[in-house]
Write a protein that holds these residues in place. Structure first.
Motif, PDB file in Angstrom:
ATOM      1  N   ARG A  69       0.833  -1.210   0.000  1.00 42.45           N
ATOM      2  CA  ARG A  69       0.000   0.000   0.000  1.00 42.45           C
ATOM      3  C   ARG A  69       0.867   1.259   0.000  1.00 42.45           C
ATOM      4  O   ARG A  69       0.490   2.271  -0.628  1.00 42.45           O
ATOM      5  CB  ARG A  69      -0.968  -0.008   1.176  1.00 42.45           C
ATOM      6  CG  ARG A  69      -0.333   0.077   2.547  1.00 42.45           C
ATOM      7  CD  ARG A  69      -1.388   0.152   3.640  1.00 42.45           C
ATOM      8  NE  ARG A  69      -2.175  -1.072   3.703  1.00 42.45           N
ATOM      9  CZ  ARG A  69      -3.288  -1.210   4.419  1.00 42.45           C
ATOM     10  NH1 ARG A  69      -3.746  -0.190   5.118  1.00 42.45           N
ATOM     11  NH2 ARG A  69      -3.937  -2.353   4.449  1.00 42.45           N
ATOM     12  N   THR A  70       2.014   1.214   0.664  1.00 43.16           N
ATOM     13  CA  THR A  70       2.905   2.369   0.677  1.00 43.16           C
ATOM     14  C   THR A  70       3.543   2.577  -0.688  1.00 43.16           C
ATOM     15  O   THR A  70       3.740   3.715  -1.135  1.00 43.16           O
ATOM     16  CB  THR A  70       3.993   2.192   1.750  1.00 43.16           C
ATOM     17  OG1 THR A  70       3.367   1.868   2.992  1.00 43.16           O
ATOM     18  CG2 THR A  70       4.800   3.456   1.920  1.00 43.16           C
ATOM     19  N   THR A  71       3.861   1.490  -1.377  1.00 47.71           N
ATOM     20  CA  THR A  71       4.439   1.586  -2.715  1.00 47.71           C
ATOM     21  C   THR A  71       3.438   2.163  -3.706  1.00 47.71           C
ATOM     22  O   THR A  71       3.797   2.998  -4.553  1.00 47.71           O
ATOM     23  CB  THR A  71       4.934   0.204  -3.177  1.00 47.71           C
ATOM     24  OG1 THR A  71       5.898  -0.294  -2.235  1.00 47.71           O
ATOM     25  CG2 THR A  71       5.562   0.277  -4.550  1.00 47.71           C
ATOM     26  N   VAL A  72       2.197   1.751  -3.612  1.00 45.05           N
ATOM     27  CA  VAL A  72       1.148   2.326  -4.475  1.00 45.05           C
ATOM     28  C   VAL A  72       1.080   3.833  -4.279  1.00 45.05           C
ATOM     29  O   VAL A  72       1.047   4.612  -5.241  1.00 45.05           O
ATOM     30  CB  VAL A  72      -0.214   1.671  -4.178  1.00 45.05           C
ATOM     31  CG1 VAL A  72      -1.342   2.454  -4.842  1.00 45.05           C
ATOM     32  CG2 VAL A  72      -0.230   0.220  -4.652  1.00 45.05           C
ATOM     33  N   GLN A  73       1.062   4.277  -3.036  1.00 44.46           N
ATOM     34  CA  GLN A  73       0.955   5.705  -2.754  1.00 44.46           C
ATOM     35  C   GLN A  73       2.197   6.453  -3.221  1.00 44.46           C
ATOM     36  O   GLN A  73       2.105   7.550  -3.786  1.00 44.46           O
ATOM     37  CB  GLN A  73       0.737   5.935  -1.261  1.00 44.46           C
ATOM     38  CG  GLN A  73       0.419   7.386  -0.912  1.00 44.46           C
ATOM     39  CD  GLN A  73      -0.828   7.881  -1.620  1.00 44.46           C
ATOM     40  OE1 GLN A  73      -1.895   7.265  -1.523  1.00 44.46           O
ATOM     41  NE2 GLN A  73      -0.706   8.985  -2.346  1.00 44.46           N
ATOM     42  N   ALA A  74       3.374   5.863  -3.010  1.00 46.57           N
ATOM     43  CA  ALA A  74       4.609   6.521  -3.444  1.00 46.57           C
ATOM     44  C   ALA A  74       4.631   6.705  -4.953  1.00 46.57           C
ATOM     45  O   ALA A  74       5.046   7.758  -5.463  1.00 46.57           O
ATOM     46  CB  ALA A  74       5.814   5.700  -2.989  1.00 46.57           C
ATOM     47  N   ALA A  75       4.185   5.700  -5.688  1.00 47.14           N
ATOM     48  CA  ALA A  75       4.158   5.791  -7.148  1.00 47.14           C
ATOM     49  C   ALA A  75       3.156   6.844  -7.616  1.00 47.14           C
ATOM     50  O   ALA A  75       3.429   7.611  -8.558  1.00 47.14           O
ATOM     51  CB  ALA A  75       3.823   4.430  -7.746  1.00 47.14           C
ATOM     52  N   ARG A  76       2.014   6.906  -6.973  1.00 42.96           N
ATOM     53  CA  ARG A  76       1.019   7.922  -7.339  1.00 42.96           C
ATOM     54  C   ARG A  76       1.534   9.325  -7.039  1.00 42.96           C
ATOM     55  O   ARG A  76       1.318  10.256  -7.823  1.00 42.96           O
ATOM     56  CB  ARG A  76      -0.292   7.645  -6.604  1.00 42.96           C
ATOM     57  CG  ARG A  76      -1.046   6.460  -7.179  1.00 42.96           C
ATOM     58  CD  ARG A  76      -2.326   6.155  -6.438  1.00 42.96           C
ATOM     59  NE  ARG A  76      -3.028   5.048  -7.091  1.00 42.96           N
ATOM     60  CZ  ARG A  76      -3.906   4.264  -6.483  1.00 42.96           C
ATOM     61  NH1 ARG A  76      -4.192   4.454  -5.197  1.00 42.96           N
ATOM     62  NH2 ARG A  76      -4.493   3.284  -7.153  1.00 42.96           N
ATOM     63  N   ASP A  77       2.218   9.462  -5.909  1.00 43.54           N
ATOM     64  CA  ASP A  77       2.770  10.767  -5.547  1.00 43.54           C
ATOM     65  C   ASP A  77       3.791  11.245  -6.578  1.00 43.54           C
ATOM     66  O   ASP A  77       3.979  12.459  -6.761  1.00 43.54           O
ATOM     67  CB  ASP A  77       3.433  10.710  -4.167  1.00 43.54           C
ATOM     68  CG  ASP A  77       2.432  10.566  -3.037  1.00 43.54           C
ATOM     69  OD1 ASP A  77       1.219  10.800  -3.273  1.00 43.54           O
ATOM     70  OD2 ASP A  77       2.850  10.205  -1.912  1.00 43.54           O
ATOM     71  N   LEU A  78       4.455  10.302  -7.248  1.00 39.36           N
ATOM     72  CA  LEU A  78       5.438  10.644  -8.273  1.00 39.36           C
ATOM     73  C   LEU A  78       4.818  10.786  -9.658  1.00 39.36           C
ATOM     74  O   LEU A  78       5.529  10.993 -10.643  1.00 39.36           O
ATOM     75  CB  LEU A  78       6.533   9.578  -8.306  1.00 39.36           C
ATOM     76  CG  LEU A  78       7.460   9.571  -7.078  1.00 39.36           C
ATOM     77  CD1 LEU A  78       8.328   8.327  -7.062  1.00 39.36           C
ATOM     78  CD2 LEU A  78       8.325  10.830  -7.062  1.00 39.36           C
ATOM     79  N   GLY A  79       3.511  10.673  -9.731  1.00 36.55           N
ATOM     80  CA  GLY A  79       2.806  10.920 -10.980  1.00 36.55           C
ATOM     81  C   GLY A  79       2.646   9.733 -11.899  1.00 36.55           C
ATOM     82  O   GLY A  79       2.246   9.890 -13.064  1.00 36.55           O
ATOM     83  N   HIS A  80       2.914   8.535 -11.402  1.00 32.20           N
ATOM     84  CA  HIS A  80       2.768   7.346 -12.235  1.00 32.20           C
ATOM     85  C   HIS A  80       1.318   6.873 -12.265  1.00 32.20           C
ATOM     86  O   HIS A  80       0.542   7.134 -11.337  1.00 32.20           O
ATOM     87  CB  HIS A  80       3.673   6.225 -11.724  1.00 32.20           C
ATOM     88  CG  HIS A  80       5.129   6.541 -11.830  1.00 32.20           C
ATOM     89  ND1 HIS A  80       5.748   6.784 -13.028  1.00 32.20           N
ATOM     90  CD2 HIS A  80       6.105   6.646 -10.884  1.00 32.20           C
ATOM     91  CE1 HIS A  80       7.030   7.028 -12.831  1.00 32.20           C
ATOM     92  NE2 HIS A  80       7.272   6.955 -11.531  1.00 32.20           N
ATOM     93  N   ASP A  81       0.984   6.158 -13.313  1.00 32.66           N
ATOM     94  CA  ASP A  81      -0.317   5.507 -13.442  1.00 32.66           C
ATOM     95  C   ASP A  81      -0.194   4.148 -12.739  1.00 32.66           C
ATOM     96  O   ASP A  81       0.545   3.276 -13.192  1.00 32.66           O
ATOM     97  CB  ASP A  81      -0.648   5.330 -14.925  1.00 32.66           C
ATOM     98  CG  ASP A  81      -1.994   4.670 -15.155  1.00 32.66           C
ATOM     99  OD1 ASP A  81      -2.732   4.436 -14.171  1.00 32.66           O
ATOM    100  OD2 ASP A  81      -2.302   4.380 -16.328  1.00 32.66           O
ATOM    101  N   VAL A  82      -0.903   3.986 -11.626  1.00 29.85           N
ATOM    102  CA  VAL A  82      -0.678   2.827 -10.766  1.00 29.85           C
ATOM    103  C   VAL A  82      -1.934   1.972 -10.637  1.00 29.85           C
ATOM    104  O   VAL A  82      -3.030   2.496 -10.410  1.00 29.85           O
ATOM    105  CB  VAL A  82      -0.225   3.254  -9.350  1.00 29.85           C
ATOM    106  CG1 VAL A  82       0.175   2.035  -8.531  1.00 29.85           C
ATOM    107  CG2 VAL A  82       0.914   4.253  -9.423  1.00 29.85           C
TER     108      VAL A  82
END
Length: 282
Positions: free
Chosen positions: A14-27
């Motif tokens: 769940r933390t990885t999903v949020q980190a990727a979204r925060d960096l602007g990736h399509d997750v």
């Protein structure tokens, strides 16, 4: 980048999903109900549906003691699943970032363990995670295998939460002094996993853990001190505190890669996690 994260309901996922979204990736985050990584057909369907550029595998059997009794079940998730996922990802031209563990080493006295050091797991959990590494390495596609250590964070049982719970219930706790490692906050590791997902063609084994090192005893003392909890920590040893699975005595991960993964200190991670917990409860 289109990123698919498996085990997305877990502490690291769940933390990885949020980190990727925060960096602007399509997750796309898929929990076990949405994707069982031991099911080859389900994996192929998920990759066909979502067309990710990279897959971060956070799905794992993480019950170290439980793996001693249920090694076959742990092997399915930790050993077979990563191999199936990596093979399907290779066929779909998707990069795989797979999370492994310091428990692939035997913990003998050593300089910090680097990626090329010989592996010799002491317990069933370590054996099954090593099988997962072998499966990913042998799949033939773009891959990064990330050995992490002593993880804690929001969304799952962890040492920090256990100590804070016991500290609220008791005047003193006993914690082992003879196991040394690098506590790692998931908030720091997650960002590194996303970075590796972006680093196409940078393949192989990577070590990633909080900078510095301490024993579980020292970690517990620091937790209570920084959280303002009046609980005494008593030193004990692994011989006195017997558990089903043997733990490595020395689990400090270093790196020989250039560039390697360098995370902030374990103390910084602890401060960040305590602030995160306080924000949730306040």
């Amino acid at each position: 980048m289109k990123l698919l994260v498996t085990g997305a309901a877990g502490m690291l996922g769940r933390t990885t999903v949020q980190a990727a979204r925060d960096l602007g990736h399509d997750v796309v985050g898929l929990d076990r109900a949405a994707l069982d990584i031991t099911d080859a057909v389900a994996i192929e369907n998920a990759l066909r549906t979502h067309h990710p550029d990279a897959v971060v595998n956070c799905a794992a059997w993480t019950d170290v003691d439980g793996a001693e009794e249920h090694e076959d079940r742990a092997r399915l998730v930790n050993g077979v699943g990563p191999r199936l996922l990596a093979r399907a990802a290779a066929a779909a031209d998707a990069r795989v970032v797979h999370v492994s563990t310091d428990y692939v080493f035997d913990g003998a006295p050593h300089d910090p363990w680097v990626e090329s050091d010989p592996v010799a797991p002491l317990n069933a959990y370590g054996r099954t995670k090593l099988e997962g590494e072998t499966g990913v390495l042998g799949a033939g596609g773009e891959h990064a295998i990330v050995r992490a250590a002593w993880l804690y964070g929001a969304g799952g049982p962890n040492f920090v939460d256990t100590m804070l719970r016991l500290g609220a219930e008791r005047d003193e706790v006993s914690v082992v002094t003879d196991q040394v490692g690098r506590p790692t906050w998931t908030g720091h590791l997650a960002g590194a996993l996303v970075e590796l997902a972006e680093r196409r063609a940078d393949t192989g084994l990577f070590h990633a853990a909080g900078s510095g090192s301490c024993s579980w005893y020292e970690f517990a003392v620091e937790i209570f001190d920084r959280a303002g909890v009046a609980c005494r920590v008593l030193p004990t040893t692994s011989e006195e505190f017997v558990r089903p699975a043997l733990r490595p005595a020395y689990s400090v991960l270093g790196t020989e890669r250039d560039p390697g993964i360098v995370l902030p200190s374990w103390q910084d991670g602890l401060d960040s996690y305590l602030r995160e917990r306080e924000a949730v409860t306040s």
